[in-house]
Each structure stands twice: as structure tokens, then as C-alpha cells.
Scaffold this active site. Structure first.
Site, PDB file in Angstrom:
ATOM      1  N   SER A 166      77.249  79.973 -63.904  1.00  0.00           N
ATOM      2  CA  SER A 166      76.674  79.353 -65.118  1.00  0.00           C
ATOM      3  C   SER A 166      77.248  79.997 -66.380  1.00  0.00           C
ATOM      4  O   SER A 166      77.504  79.314 -67.368  1.00  0.00           O
ATOM      5  CB  SER A 166      75.151  79.517 -65.114  1.00  0.00           C
ATOM      6  N   GLU A 167      77.479  81.302 -66.322  1.00  0.00           N
ATOM      7  CA  GLU A 167      78.036  82.010 -67.487  1.00  0.00           C
ATOM      8  C   GLU A 167      79.479  81.580 -67.702  1.00  0.00           C
ATOM      9  O   GLU A 167      79.909  81.295 -68.823  1.00  0.00           O
ATOM     10  CB  GLU A 167      77.942  83.523 -67.277  1.00  0.00           C
ATOM     11  N   TYR A 168      80.252  81.472 -66.585  1.00  0.00           N
ATOM     12  CA  TYR A 168      81.640  81.003 -66.685  1.00  0.00           C
ATOM     13  C   TYR A 168      81.641  79.602 -67.298  1.00  0.00           C
ATOM     14  O   TYR A 168      82.414  79.293 -68.204  1.00  0.00           O
ATOM     15  CB  TYR A 168      82.299  80.972 -65.307  1.00  0.00           C
TER      16      TYR A 168
ATOM     17  N   LEU B   5     111.597  77.816 -40.589  1.00  0.00           N
ATOM     18  CA  LEU B   5     111.703  79.006 -39.732  1.00  0.00           C
ATOM     19  C   LEU B   5     111.932  78.569 -38.286  1.00  0.00           C
ATOM     20  O   LEU B   5     111.436  77.529 -37.860  1.00  0.00           O
ATOM     21  CB  LEU B   5     110.382  79.792 -39.782  1.00  0.00           C
TER      22      LEU B   5
ATOM     23  N   GLU C  43     102.200  87.859 -41.330  1.00  0.00           N
ATOM     24  CA  GLU C  43     101.305  86.967 -42.074  1.00  0.00           C
ATOM     25  C   GLU C  43     100.775  85.857 -41.168  1.00  0.00           C
ATOM     26  O   GLU C  43     101.474  85.459 -40.232  1.00  0.00           O
ATOM     27  CB  GLU C  43     102.083  86.301 -43.225  1.00  0.00           C
TER      28      GLU C  43
ATOM     29  N   LYS D 215     100.293  82.021 -40.306  1.00  0.00           N
ATOM     30  CA  LYS D 215     101.075  80.853 -40.715  1.00  0.00           C
ATOM     31  C   LYS D 215     100.092  79.717 -41.021  1.00  0.00           C
ATOM     32  O   LYS D 215      99.550  79.098 -40.120  1.00  0.00           O
ATOM     33  CB  LYS D 215     102.027  80.438 -39.599  1.00  0.00           C
TER      34      LYS D 215
ATOM     35  N   LYS E 196     108.192  88.858 -40.601  1.00  0.00           N
ATOM     36  CA  LYS E 196     109.422  89.003 -41.388  1.00  0.00           C
ATOM     37  C   LYS E 196     109.851  90.462 -41.448  1.00  0.00           C
ATOM     38  O   LYS E 196     109.006  91.351 -41.633  1.00  0.00           O
ATOM     39  CB  LYS E 196     109.184  88.539 -42.837  1.00  0.00           C
TER      40      LYS E 196
END
Ligand SMILES: Cc1ccc(Cn2cc(C(N)=O)ccc2=O)c(C)c1
Length: 324
Positions: A33-35, A82, A114, A116, A291
Site C-alpha cells: 500500500s505504501e509503494y 546448448l 544453474e 534450466k 558452464k
């Protein structure tokens, strides 16, 4: 008493900061609400003084009018795909191909590991820190200009959070639709007798191919960055992991599961760990991307025809068809 322009710039800075805390760090410091109050305060100031409106203002995420078609963009640096492996032996063969080309033993070769994400690969160009252009991967050489739609995605900053931005920086990443947004979208579509999407990836693709950004904006898409293409006017860190951290520090969202793994055993452990987490990540993944972390080694290893020799997508076995 700060000038009107100073008030506007101060509000923009504050809103960008809270967007970063909420959408990128997931650690908001103020209530929604503030944002919202601050956002509408800026909106009111800009409406009464339109001459101060700039494209990078947090209020300018949704374009004015729908497009009639998408124009094409040629990637200055191709967006390559890839190679895949589907089991440990194939992964070990990938590692052997690397070992054969590196003088030292790769027992302690560091990989950046990571998840995918199963979404759409995109390229987002920032010039002097401002988002100027976004494109789909397309066929790797040419993609579609989806700038207006990408600007509506809340975790993608319209301006990089840094005082000395690179002259040009191309962020590459995956745009995806989280499970919750996907379920809500299909529920709404069913209620309105509209077509539903088969899976979040199709829903994300359909949402990015909208000619009207107001539609894209309602779809709750997200970006996770996974790399850098063009980089001018900046000295980049010399490992992939540090480059991702650098992007993150400037307000670009990066997946929180990413880890550095020293040696093959740790990489395989990461793969199984992500496979275990897969059912409750809240978004679709179809494997991991592993990687070589050191950029100099990546360049030494180069590419095989189109795919890089230094990275592999280690996919999961196809999931049994989702029963809806
Ligand atoms: C009304 C309203 C305003 C903002 C948001 C989400 N949100 C919150 C913040 C925050 N709390 O720092 C910052 C940016 C943002 O996008 C929602 C869900 C609803």
C-alpha cells in the site's frame, strides 16, 4: 523546498529501490500500500507536468497503444543453443571433451551450475543504463522486437541501479510464467470461455507475442538472467558467476539456485539436488545448465559448429505427461 523536478526524481529513485527489493531480492521493506501510494504520488506529479515524463520513469511501463506487428531484430552476437546430455555417462563424455583440450587436469575445474528454466530466451539491451530494446531469440540470428511487452515485466528494471552504467549492456535470460500465475490465467480463461494454455512455457510465449502490452502486463511474467551478450564501456568480471552477481547488483534478477561447483562430483550432486527440488520450485525447469565458470577457459574451448564446447544442458528425463 526541493524543486518539482527534484521531487519527481527523488520519487523515481525511491520507487526503483523498492521495486528492486521486492522483485529482485524478494525482501520488501515497505507494505504494498505504501509503494502504491508513492507510485500514485509520482503519477499525479507527472500528469500535472507531462513535460517531465521520461521513458524510464517507473510509471511508464505500459506502452501507449498496441502494435500492428512485430519488427525483426538481428542479434549483433548470435544467441546459440546448448548441446544436451541425458545421463551421467553422456555428461562425463562432455567433461572428457573439455579435459582433452585443457593442459591441466580438470579434477578441480569449477562449473557455474544453474537450473534450466523452461521459458523463452530473450535479449534485453541497456544503453547508458536505460532499457532501450528487447528481442526474442528467434532462430538465434534474428528475433522479434518485443520491447513494449518486456517493459511491462515487473522484475525487469527500466533503468539499471548503478551510478556509472556501461555504455551498452545486453542482458540475456529466460522469461517464464510461474506456476501460480499460470493456474490463475487458465482459471480466468476457463471462466471467460477463452482458450487455456497447455503449459507455462506456451503461456509465456503467448503473452510475449501479444501486440497489446496491456495484455502482457496482466500475465505476471518474470525474467531470470543467465548471461551477457554485448558489453561496451565496461570491464566485465572474469568468471561467469561473478558476472551474474554483477548483473544482480544492478537490479537484474538472477535465479537464486545458482551455485559454483568445484569438480565433477559436486556438479552431479547439484544436478540431483535440483531434480529433488523440481516439484516445488514454483516454476517449470527442464534440467540444469552447467558452464565452465572461467571466461578465459570458455574462450579457449570455443564452440562446436553452433553450440559452445564449454557448456552443456543436462536435462531431466521427460516428465510423465502432466495430468490436468
Ligand atoms: C497495490 C500494490 C502495489 C505494489 C505491489 C507489488 N510491489 C510491492 C513493492 C513493495 N512492497 O515494496 C514494490 C514493488 C511492487 O510491485 C502489489 C502486489 C500491489
Amino acid at each position: 523546498q526541493p524543486s518539482l523536478q527534484q521531487q519527481i526524481e527523488e520519487l523515481r529513485k525511491t520507487l526503483r529501490h523498492h521495486e528492486y527489493l521486492y522483485h529482485v531480492l524478494d525482501t520488501p521493506e515497505i507494505p504494498d500500500s505504501e509503494y502504491d501510494r508513492l507510485f500514485h504520488q509520482l503519477k499525479a506529479l507527472e500528469n500535472s507536468h507531462p513535460e517531465f515524463i521520461t521513458a524510464d520513469s517507473p510509471t511508464q511501463r505500459v506502452g501507449a497503444k498496441p502494435l500492428t506487428s512485430f519488427s525483426q531484430i538481428k542479434h549483433e552476437i548470435p544467441m546459440l543453443s546448448l548441446d544436451n546430455v541425458f545421463n551421467d555417462d553422456e555428461f562425463m563424455a562432455f567433461v572428457k571433451r573439455i579435459q582433452d583440450r585443457l593442459p591441466f587436469s580438470t579434477e578441480n575445474l569449477t562449473f557455474c551450475c544453474e537450473p534450466k528454466l523452461d521459458g523463452l530466451a530473450v535479449s534485453i539491451l541497456y544503453e547508458n543504463g536505460k532499457l532501450v530494446r528487447a528481442a526474442t531469440r528467434g532462430d538465434g540470428q534474428t528475433g522479434e522486437d518485443i520491447t513494449a511487452n518486456v517493459r511491462t515485466i515487473r522484475n525487469i528494471p527500466l533503468q539499471l541501479l548503478t551510478d556509472n552504467p556501461p555504455a551498452r549492456l545486453e542482458v540475456r535470460g529466460e522469461i517464464f510464467m510461474p506456476h501460480q500465475a499460470f493456474e490463475n490465467l487458465n482459471e480466468m480463461a476457463l471462466a471467460k470461455g477463452e482458450k487455456t494454455f497447455a503449459n507455462p512455457r506456451n503461456a509465456a510465449a503467448g503473452s510475449l507475442r501479444q501486440l497489446d502490452p496491456k495484455v502482457t502486463r496482466q500475465r505476471h511474467l518474470m525474467l531470470n538472467a543467465y548471461g551477457i551478450g554485448i558489453a561496451e564501456g565496461v570491464l566485465l568480471p572474469d568468471t561467469h558467476y561473478d558476472r551474474l552477481q554483477w548483473l544482480h547488483s544492478m537490479g537484474i534478477p538472477v535465479n537464486k539456485e545458482i551455485e559454483l561447483c568445484g569438480g565433477i562430483e559436486q556438479v552431479l550432486k547439484f544436478y540431483r539436488n535440483i531434480q529433488e527440488k523440481r516439484p516445488h520450485l514454483g516454476y517449470d525447469i527442464d534440467g540444469t545448465v552447467l558452464k565452465v565458470n572461467d571466461i578465459a577457459l570458455q574462450e579457449k574451448l570455443g564452440f562446436i559448429s553452433k553450440a559452445p564446447r564449454w557448456a552443456i544442458a543436462y536435462k531431466f528425463p521427460a516428465q510423465e505427461e502432466l495430468t490436468v
